[in-house]
Design a protein around this motif. Structure first.
Motif, short mmCIF file in Angstrom:
data_model
loop_
_atom_site.label_atom_id
_atom_site.label_comp_id
_atom_site.label_asym_id
_atom_site.label_seq_id
_atom_site.Cartn_x
_atom_site.Cartn_y
_atom_site.Cartn_z
N ASN A 43 33.08 54.21 37.07
CA ASN A 43 32.64 53.47 38.24
C ASN A 43 31.76 52.31 37.82
O ASN A 43 31.28 52.24 36.69
N ALA A 44 31.50 51.39 38.75
CA ALA A 44 30.41 50.44 38.58
C ALA A 44 29.11 51.20 38.83
O ALA A 44 28.93 51.76 39.91
N MET A 45 28.25 51.25 37.84
CA MET A 45 27.05 52.08 37.90
C MET A 45 25.79 51.22 37.70
O MET A 45 25.89 50.05 37.37
N PRO A 46 24.61 51.82 37.90
CA PRO A 46 23.37 51.05 37.69
C PRO A 46 23.32 50.43 36.30
O PRO A 46 23.68 51.08 35.31
N SER A 63 43.41 38.16 47.60
CA SER A 63 42.62 37.20 46.83
C SER A 63 42.61 37.49 45.33
O SER A 63 42.16 36.66 44.54
N SER A 64 43.06 38.69 44.94
CA SER A 64 43.01 39.14 43.54
C SER A 64 41.59 39.28 43.02
O SER A 64 41.37 39.37 41.80
N ALA A 65 40.63 39.30 43.92
CA ALA A 65 39.22 39.49 43.54
C ALA A 65 38.93 40.99 43.45
O ALA A 65 39.49 41.80 44.19
N TRP A 66 38.02 41.32 42.54
CA TRP A 66 37.64 42.72 42.35
C TRP A 66 36.32 43.00 43.07
O TRP A 66 35.38 42.22 43.00
N HIS A 67 36.27 44.14 43.75
CA HIS A 67 35.07 44.55 44.48
C HIS A 67 34.87 46.05 44.34
O HIS A 67 35.81 46.79 44.02
N GLY A 127 29.87 51.99 42.64
CA GLY A 127 30.95 52.83 43.15
C GLY A 127 32.26 52.51 42.45
O GLY A 127 32.29 51.89 41.39
N ALA A 128 33.36 52.95 43.06
CA ALA A 128 34.70 52.74 42.50
C ALA A 128 35.18 51.33 42.83
O ALA A 128 34.94 50.82 43.93
N ILE A 129 35.88 50.71 41.88
CA ILE A 129 36.33 49.33 42.06
C ILE A 129 37.81 49.28 42.44
O ILE A 129 38.58 50.19 42.16
N SER A 130 38.20 48.19 43.09
CA SER A 130 39.61 47.94 43.38
C SER A 130 39.81 46.44 43.56
O SER A 130 38.86 45.69 43.79
N LYS A 131 41.07 46.00 43.45
CA LYS A 131 41.40 44.58 43.57
C LYS A 131 41.98 44.29 44.94
O LYS A 131 42.84 45.02 45.43
#
Length: 431
Positions: A285-288, A198-202, A190-194
């Motif tokens: 996006n983050a994809m397969p 924590s400044s971590a990306w998910h 899916g779509a990523i954001s920070k």
């Protein structure tokens, strides 16, 4: 691979496309009338302030950018807006947020040359409510497509006379970027954001894709049928994509010109779906992971579906495979040089995985999965089993085909009547 030229080409819904063009024309007039206000707005959002001077504009498929200079030695900047009518109005904010997040993530985690973003905002923050915007450095350079394309051809066709040394240099750089991208991983699709704390990306949002935008703007697809959340597994995402193709099959009214074509489309869909700067990260996006393991589709510039409309599969393969091998050799050089840094799952190199994708035909399956308007072309040319048609379908699917065909013919009749009423005056302008 089946050696068959596709008999099908999915056309856009002309009514939806015209509505979108009309919306875009009206918006463009407002945008150009606002150049002076935009100069002031950009200056206020740019480091160094100053007084902006309008230089020109750049218009793409989904966005328009206005360039401003400031005469203080800093780079010129552009303010870029997604065009309503060509970008689904409901998606413009979402698309912009996703793109800004991807650009920041790649600047932090790769050395891909990403233009610096000065400021960005949503529709509510924009001058004259023109739409969400990104203000970034203007980068001088020449489009790679200008260097690579055959100059006397319409559309994007790789020049057959391109110098191998030039192409090797370009492929090496692109391969270097692709290897870096292949090392980035997320737990979801899916779509990523920070996370600000924590400044971590998910992965935090659904995957908003190019295909989704096209379906809404030129096919009349019901956008409430799209996913609303990320996916935890590739299998779930691919199942959603298959459903997306099937809904498109049932809902676009002019998808089939006659009953025979409707039946062919019904058969294809269920079977198919089991360097100075890098620009335009919209719909990223983050994809397969398997999508990363396919050889690039753009090695001949235009996508395979464009070539398969003008030549048979064996002719496309004859053109594509030498360029694929040239690219993979460049990728192997990058992998050798980055041996200590590159770690691929299972210990297999990216170049090996790409060759496997091409050899096994996964390249075609993955490409078709992302292309609602070209899935039929790809299915009949690359994935269809020779001689097999209706006999591929199970009893349930065969029972559904007759009412499906009847519905498509009824939809087509209503669509053609609306087109006749809408365009009979002959006053429709081209964009």
């Amino acid at each position: 691979m089946a050696q068959k030229t596709s008999p099908l080409k999915t056309l856009f819904d002309e009514l939806e496309e015209t509505n979108g063009d009309d919306e875009c024309k009206a918006w463009l007039n407002r945008a150009f009338d606002s150049k002076a206000e935009l100069a002031v707005f950009v200056a206020g959002r740019r480091e160094g302030g100053g007084t902006g001077k309008y230089v020109g504009f750049f218009k793409g498929s989904f966005n328009i950018s206005f360039r401003f200079s400031f005469g203080d030695g800093r780079p010129d900047v552009i303010i870029r807006f997604p065009k309503p009518g060509h970008t689904a109005t409901a998606y413009r904010d979402e698309k912009t947020v996703n793109e800004v997040q991807v650009m920041e993530y790649l600047r932090q985690n790769t050395d891909i040359p990403i233009p610096r973003v000065h400021s960005w905002g949503l529709l509510a923050e924009s001058p004259q409510h023109l739409g969400p915007f990104i203000i970034m450095d203007y980068v001088n350079g020449t489009l790679l497509s200008t260097i690579l394309k055959q100059p006397d051809q319409d559309g994007m066709v790789l020049s057959p006379n391109i110098d191998d040394t030039t192409l090797d240099k370009i492929y090496y750089q692109v391969a270097y970027y692709i290897v870096q991208l292949s090392q980035l991983s997320f737990a979801s699709i899916g779509a990523i954001s920070k996370d600000d704390a924590s400044s971590a990306w998910h992965v935090t949002g659904r995957p908003l894709t190019y295909n989704m935008n096209e379906l809404v703007t030129v096919a009349g697809y019901p956008d409430d049928q799209f996913p609303t959340a990320p996916f935890d597994r590739a299998s779930d995402y691919l199942r959603s994509v298959a459903n997306e193709h099937l809904i498109h099959l049932w809902t676009q009214r002019n998808l089939a010109d006659d009953a025979e074509i409707a039946q062919e489309r019904f058969i294809a869909h269920p079977e198919t779906l089991q360097i100075t700067a890098v620009l335009d990260f919209e719909f990223t996006n983050a994809m397969p992971a398997e999508f990363t393991y396919d050889p690039p589709w753009w090695l001949l510039l235009s996508g395979p579906e464009v070539w398969l409309e003008r030549c048979a599969m064996d002719e496309f393969v004859t053109l594509y495979e030498p360029r694929m091998e040239q690219f993979l050799r460049a990728l192997e050089r990058v992998e050798t040089e980055m041996a200590l840094e590159v770690k691929q799952p299972g210990g297999r190199s990216l170049s090996t995985r790409m060759r496997d994708s091409w050899t096994t035909g996964r390249f075609w399956f993955d490409y078709a999965a992302r292309k609602s308007f070209d899935v039929d072309t790809i299915y009949w040319a690359a994935l269809h089993k020779d001689g097999a048609g209706i006999e591929l379908l199970d009893d349930k699917a065969r029972a559904e085909m007759e009412p499906f065909t009847q519905i498509k013919m009824e939809q087509l009749k209503a669509y053609e009547e609306e087109c006749t009423a809408r365009f009979s005056s002959g006053d429709v302008e081209d964009m």
